[in-house]
Design a protein around this motif. Structure first.
Motif, PDB file in Angstrom:
ATOM      1  N   LYS A 126       5.817  -0.724  -5.327  1.00 39.66           N
ATOM      2  CA  LYS A 126       3.989  -0.532  -6.305  1.00 39.66           C
ATOM      3  C   LYS A 126       3.458  -1.778  -6.578  1.00 39.66           C
ATOM      4  CE  LYS A 126       4.053   3.742  -7.805  1.00 39.66           C
ATOM      5  NZ  LYS A 126       4.291   4.874  -8.614  1.00 39.66           N
ATOM      6  N   GLY A 127       4.254  -2.445  -7.539  1.00 39.88           N
ATOM      7  CA  GLY A 127       3.452  -3.999  -7.469  1.00 39.88           C
ATOM      8  C   GLY A 127       3.617  -4.507  -6.612  1.00 39.88           C
ATOM      9  N   LEU A 129       2.377  -4.092  -3.780  1.00 36.68           N
ATOM     10  CA  LEU A 129       1.168  -3.188  -2.686  1.00 36.68           C
ATOM     11  C   LEU A 129       0.344  -2.832  -3.630  1.00 36.68           C
ATOM     12  CD1 LEU A 129       3.136   0.216  -1.091  1.00 36.68           C
ATOM     13  CD2 LEU A 129       2.778  -2.305   0.132  1.00 36.68           C
ATOM     14  N   PHE A 130       0.479  -3.366  -5.054  1.00 37.80           N
ATOM     15  CA  PHE A 130      -0.937  -2.379  -6.006  1.00 37.80           C
ATOM     16  C   PHE A 130      -1.837  -3.878  -5.176  1.00 37.80           C
ATOM     17  CE2 PHE A 130      -2.591  -3.712  -9.720  1.00 37.80           C
ATOM     18  CZ  PHE A 130      -3.981  -2.988 -10.384  1.00 37.80           C
ATOM     19  N   PHE A 131      -0.508  -5.397  -5.996  1.00 37.96           N
ATOM     20  CA  PHE A 131      -2.108  -6.324  -6.140  1.00 37.96           C
ATOM     21  C   PHE A 131      -2.251  -6.527  -4.390  1.00 37.96           C
ATOM     22  CE2 PHE A 131       1.170  -7.507  -9.551  1.00 37.96           C
ATOM     23  CZ  PHE A 131      -0.255  -7.789 -10.870  1.00 37.96           C
ATOM     24  N   SER A 132      -1.600  -6.418  -3.490  1.00 34.86           N
ATOM     25  CA  SER A 132      -2.214  -6.254  -1.960  1.00 34.86           C
ATOM     26  C   SER A 132      -3.440  -5.611  -2.003  1.00 34.86           C
ATOM     27  CB  SER A 132      -0.730  -5.733  -1.189  1.00 34.86           C
ATOM     28  OG  SER A 132      -0.052  -6.894  -1.139  1.00 34.86           O
ATOM     29  N   ALA A 133      -3.672  -4.469  -2.565  1.00 37.90           N
ATOM     30  CA  ALA A 133      -4.948  -3.990  -2.541  1.00 37.90           C
ATOM     31  C   ALA A 133      -6.122  -4.319  -3.769  1.00 37.90           C
ATOM     32  CB  ALA A 133      -4.617  -2.147  -2.929  1.00 37.90           C
ATOM     33  N   PHE A 134      -4.892  -5.328  -5.095  1.00 38.39           N
ATOM     34  CA  PHE A 134      -6.155  -5.401  -5.779  1.00 38.39           C
ATOM     35  C   PHE A 134      -7.124  -6.734  -6.161  1.00 38.39           C
ATOM     36  CE2 PHE A 134      -6.443  -6.166 -10.593  1.00 38.39           C
ATOM     37  CZ  PHE A 134      -7.473  -5.358 -10.730  1.00 38.39           C
ATOM     38  N   LEU A 135      -5.591  -7.102  -5.787  1.00 39.53           N
ATOM     39  CA  LEU A 135      -6.147  -8.946  -5.668  1.00 39.53           C
ATOM     40  C   LEU A 135      -6.891  -9.514  -5.090  1.00 39.53           C
ATOM     41  CD1 LEU A 135      -3.141 -10.635  -6.014  1.00 39.53           C
ATOM     42  CD2 LEU A 135      -4.224 -10.188  -8.620  1.00 39.53           C
ATOM     43  N   PRO A 136      -7.300  -8.880  -3.918  1.00 44.10           N
ATOM     44  CA  PRO A 136      -8.429  -8.861  -2.804  1.00 44.10           C
ATOM     45  C   PRO A 136     -10.119  -9.116  -3.030  1.00 44.10           C
ATOM     46  CG  PRO A 136      -6.762  -8.283  -1.333  1.00 44.10           C
ATOM     47  CD  PRO A 136      -6.593  -7.923  -2.946  1.00 44.10           C
ATOM     48  N   GLN A 137     -10.114  -8.067  -3.830  1.00 45.10           N
ATOM     49  CA  GLN A 137     -11.448  -7.305  -4.691  1.00 45.10           C
ATOM     50  C   GLN A 137     -11.954  -8.811  -5.040  1.00 45.10           C
ATOM     51  OE1 GLN A 137     -12.428  -4.181  -3.660  1.00 45.10           O
ATOM     52  NE2 GLN A 137     -10.136  -4.685  -2.255  1.00 45.10           N
TER      53      GLN A 137
END
Length: 209
Positions: A126-127, A129-137
């Motif tokens: 989950k970490g 996947l979270f960073f994959s969705a969160f960081l690009p923003q």
């Protein structure tokens, strides 16, 4: 990277980190069991995992887990099993707070404290996947990527370090009032929460990310 972007990232990250999760619960129990000084080895493990997670995502591992059912399932079950193992050990604890633990002569070595926090984080898909969705923003694709990911990683790690310090300090202060029986129940409660998190991880589905 613009300062406003970094501040926004820090604000959102603070809320996410402060919400009790596996590494935060370990910081709390480490603080109560060993004191803040030895709990710092757990902080180091969690901070090391922050850099591993973020740079793994920067290299594409998060995208791999999002695309591959096999590798996502492997990492998920390894993470759930390890989390359950740590939780069950805490639930079976007799309350390990004493002077020997805080002086560094307990059965748990500083290395094991470090590894417990590190492995708890890096085996949680989950970490990634979270960073994959969160960081690009917060990444500007027209600018060099490495300095941006480094700035985000350092910011996140510093926030993680300060929040875990707060939880460990709270655990160390609280246990002085609760004594041995309190240590036992604190560890059992945190252990039960870790087992519950392991269960939620086992039921976690890739498409829910």
């Amino acid at each position: 990277m613009h300062e406003t972007t970094l501040l926004l990232f820090a604000a959102v990250s603070f809320v996410g980190i402060a919400t009790p999760g596996p590494t935060v619960l370990l910081a709390l129990t480490n603080g109560s069991r060993y004191g803040v000084k030895r709990a710092a080895y757990g902080f180091a493990g969690a901070v090391a995992s922050d850099f591993v997670l973020i740079f793994a995502v920067a290299l594409g591992l998060g995208a791999l887990l999002a695309a591959s059912v096999f590798w996502f399932t492997v990492v998920k079950w390894v993470g759930a099993a390890y989390l359950a193992y740590v939780g069950i050990r805490l639930m079976l604890s007799k309350g390990a707070f004493d002077a020997a633990d805080q002086s560094g002569t307990s059965a748990d070595s500083n290395r094991s404290i470090f590894l417990k926090s590190f492995l708890t984080a890096v085996t949680n898909p989950k970490g990634y996947l979270f960073f994959s969705a969160f960081l690009p923003q917060f990444i500007a694709p027209t600018q060099p990527l490495a300095p941006q990911y480094t700035a985000l990683a350092v910011t996140f790690a510093l926030l993680d370090l300060s929040i875990m310090f707060g939880y460990a300090l709270f655990g160390a202060r609280a246990i002085r009032l609760l004594k041995q029986a309190g240590a036992r129940w604190l560890e059992r409660i945190c252990g039960a929460m870790l087992v519950a998190l392991a269960g939620s991880l086992a039921l976690y589905r890739r498409h829910a990310a």
